[in-house]
Write a protein that holds these residues in place. Structure first.
Motif, mmCIF file in Angstrom:
data_model
loop_
_atom_site.group_PDB
_atom_site.id
_atom_site.type_symbol
_atom_site.label_atom_id
_atom_site.label_comp_id
_atom_site.label_asym_id
_atom_site.label_seq_id
_atom_site.Cartn_x
_atom_site.Cartn_y
_atom_site.Cartn_z
ATOM 1 N N SER A 74 1.682 7.209 -15.184
ATOM 2 C CA SER A 74 2.570 7.153 -14.029
ATOM 3 C C SER A 74 3.481 8.381 -14.086
ATOM 4 N N THR A 75 3.637 9.064 -12.977
ATOM 5 C CA THR A 75 4.499 10.265 -12.991
ATOM 6 C C THR A 75 5.945 9.869 -13.272
ATOM 7 N N GLN A 98 -3.218 8.489 -10.988
ATOM 8 C CA GLN A 98 -2.409 7.689 -11.917
ATOM 9 C C GLN A 98 -3.223 6.461 -12.339
ATOM 10 N N GLY A 103 4.729 0.363 -8.425
ATOM 11 C CA GLY A 103 5.394 0.152 -7.153
ATOM 12 C C GLY A 103 6.695 -0.586 -7.393
ATOM 13 N N ARG A 104 7.398 -0.923 -6.334
ATOM 14 C CA ARG A 104 8.637 -1.684 -6.489
ATOM 15 C C ARG A 104 8.325 -3.129 -6.863
ATOM 16 N N TRP A 109 0.800 0.482 -7.934
ATOM 17 C CA TRP A 109 0.623 1.407 -6.810
ATOM 18 C C TRP A 109 -0.765 2.030 -6.961
ATOM 19 N N TYR A 118 1.206 11.929 -5.702
ATOM 20 C CA TYR A 118 1.979 11.091 -6.610
ATOM 21 C C TYR A 118 2.927 12.042 -7.318
ATOM 22 N N ASP A 169 10.452 2.898 2.719
ATOM 23 C CA ASP A 169 9.025 3.041 3.040
ATOM 24 C C ASP A 169 8.908 4.018 4.205
ATOM 25 N N LYS A 176 2.234 1.503 6.476
ATOM 26 C CA LYS A 176 2.993 2.175 5.413
ATOM 27 C C LYS A 176 2.200 3.366 4.884
ATOM 28 N N GLY A 179 5.735 5.197 -0.309
ATOM 29 C CA GLY A 179 6.722 4.318 -0.946
ATOM 30 C C GLY A 179 7.473 5.093 -2.020
HETATM 31 C C1 BTN Z 1 6.683 1.071 -3.479
HETATM 32 O O1 BTN Z 1 6.402 0.001 -4.005
HETATM 33 O O2 BTN Z 1 6.715 1.187 -2.242
HETATM 34 C C2 BTN Z 1 7.023 2.279 -4.321
HETATM 35 C C3 BTN Z 1 5.808 3.061 -4.718
HETATM 36 C C4 BTN Z 1 6.100 4.289 -5.558
HETATM 37 C C5 BTN Z 1 4.857 4.999 -6.012
HETATM 38 C C6 BTN Z 1 5.125 6.324 -6.661
HETATM 39 S S1 BTN Z 1 3.662 7.266 -6.941
HETATM 40 C C7 BTN Z 1 4.538 8.397 -7.905
HETATM 41 C C8 BTN Z 1 5.516 7.608 -8.742
HETATM 42 N N1 BTN Z 1 4.878 7.156 -9.951
HETATM 43 C C9 BTN Z 1 4.772 5.824 -9.995
HETATM 44 O O3 BTN Z 1 4.255 5.187 -10.928
HETATM 45 N N2 BTN Z 1 5.297 5.277 -8.881
HETATM 46 C C10 BTN Z 1 5.828 6.295 -8.003
#
Ligand code: BTN
Length: 318
Positions: A74-75, A98, A103-104, A109, A118, A169, A176, A179
């Motif tokens: 994950s970044t 990734q 995600g939230r 994600w 990403y 969002d 969407k 995110g």
């Molecule tokens: C959401 O749930 O809407 C948020 C999503 C966020 C995704 C991004 S992708 C780059 C960064 N690395 C992650 O693991 N998540 C965020």
């Protein structure tokens, strides 16, 4: 460009140029070498590399330090690690793919290779910790503006607009397309660092299973692909502009108007899902603290704080 000129401009030997051209070809660049004339770049692949982003970057700080991975968990995780290793404010972390995209609310994600962005931006803001969550809104505003720039160039004046569904969002054509996940390390009154991660569905042709109903991409609306490195550089430019304004005031007093122009919720019925408290009302816009103002059915206006709240459109996702 002639081999001679390339050597002079870059201060390297002909052999070095020949080697690098070979390397670039392996990365997907198409370069024609014509005897006695030089090199001709025929095709630039849509890759996310330090070189592709760096050569397009037009910022003072944001993205100037940049780390790109072909594949990573994950970044956001990488950016937090780099923060602990003292990487500077404004460091940008990107990945083609990734394996553990976050995600939230603990959700995953979906992060397949080669079609989306990403990225995570590492910040060391000198602001009060209580104000840091508003940085998510700053990124939403910047990314919406950058997406609209490229969409407008592709589709012209009549292009559909990317909008923001509060708090973070990005939506296009009712779906969407991006995110944002912000994470931070804070101690009492001091912010060690903030990591703002954003995923943007850029050239995604289709989505797996249930996602297809709610997820969209720039490609699906425009019917054409976009250079992802170019969009990243534009996001950095827009973010830098809004970040400077935000840090001066530590609130949304100046940015409220611009944010409001993108806000999809305004005037719409929303259902606010607070832990242990659910209600319906009409979204009016945001206040100086970045909270969503909702007029409840009985006429009372409440300010909704992003934290644990989820806001749903009453008639669908938006
Ligand atoms: C959401 O749930 O809407 C948020 C999503 C966020 C995704 C991004 S992708 C780059 C960064 N690395 C992650 O693991 N998540 C965020």
């Amino acid at each position: 460009m002639s081999g001679q000129e390339l050597c002079e401009r870059l201060g390297v030997s002909r052999t070095a140029i020949w080697k690098i051209v070979g390397q670039l070809k392996e990365e997907g660049y198409q370069i024609e070498a014509v005897k006695n004339r030089g090199y001709h770049m025929l095709f630039i692949p849509d890759v996310i590399t330090e070189a592709e982003i760096g050569s397009r970057l037009n910022t003072k700080v944001m993205g100037r330090s940049c780390v790109c991975y072909e594949e990573t968990d994950s970044t956001n995780i990488r950016a937090k690690k780099l923060a602990e290793e003292d990487k500077p404010h404004g460091t940008l972390v990107c990945a083609e793919k990734q394996t553990g995209g976050k995600g939230r609310r603990g959700r995953a994600w979906s992060s397949p290779s080669g079609e989306a962005i990403y990225m995570s931006l590492l910040l060391r803001p000198q602001i009060q910790p209580v104000h840091a969550s508003m940085l998510t809104l700053v990124m939403g505003l910047a990314a919406a503006e950058a997406c609209n720039e490229v969409l407008g160039e592709a589709m012209g004046e009549k292009s559909l607009k990317v909008q923001i569904k509060w708090p973070n969002d990005l939506v296009l054509d009712g779906k969407k397309i991006a995110g944002i996940l912000t994470e931070m390390s804070v101690e009492m009154e001091y912010i060690h660092y903030v990591v703002i991660g954003i995923g943007i569905n850029v050239n995604t042709k289709s989505f797996p299973g249930e996602l297809e109903k709610t997820a969209g991409s720039l490609y699906q609306t425009a019917g054409r692909s976009f250079a992802r490195a170019d969009l990243i550089a534009r996001c950095m430019k827009c973010f830098e502009k809004y970040y400077e304004i935000f840090c001066r005031t530590e609130n949304f007093s100046v940015l409220k108007k611009s944010y409001g122009d993108f806000l999809v919720n305004t005037g719409k019925m929303v259902r606010v899902l607070e832990p242990g408290n659910e209600y319906t009302g009409t979204a009016l816009g945001i206040n100086d603290s970045g909270e969503l103002l909702v007029e409840r059915e009985e006429g009372q206006v409440v300010a909704v704080y992003a934290g644990e709240v989820s806001v749903r459109g009453v008639y669908g996702y938006v």
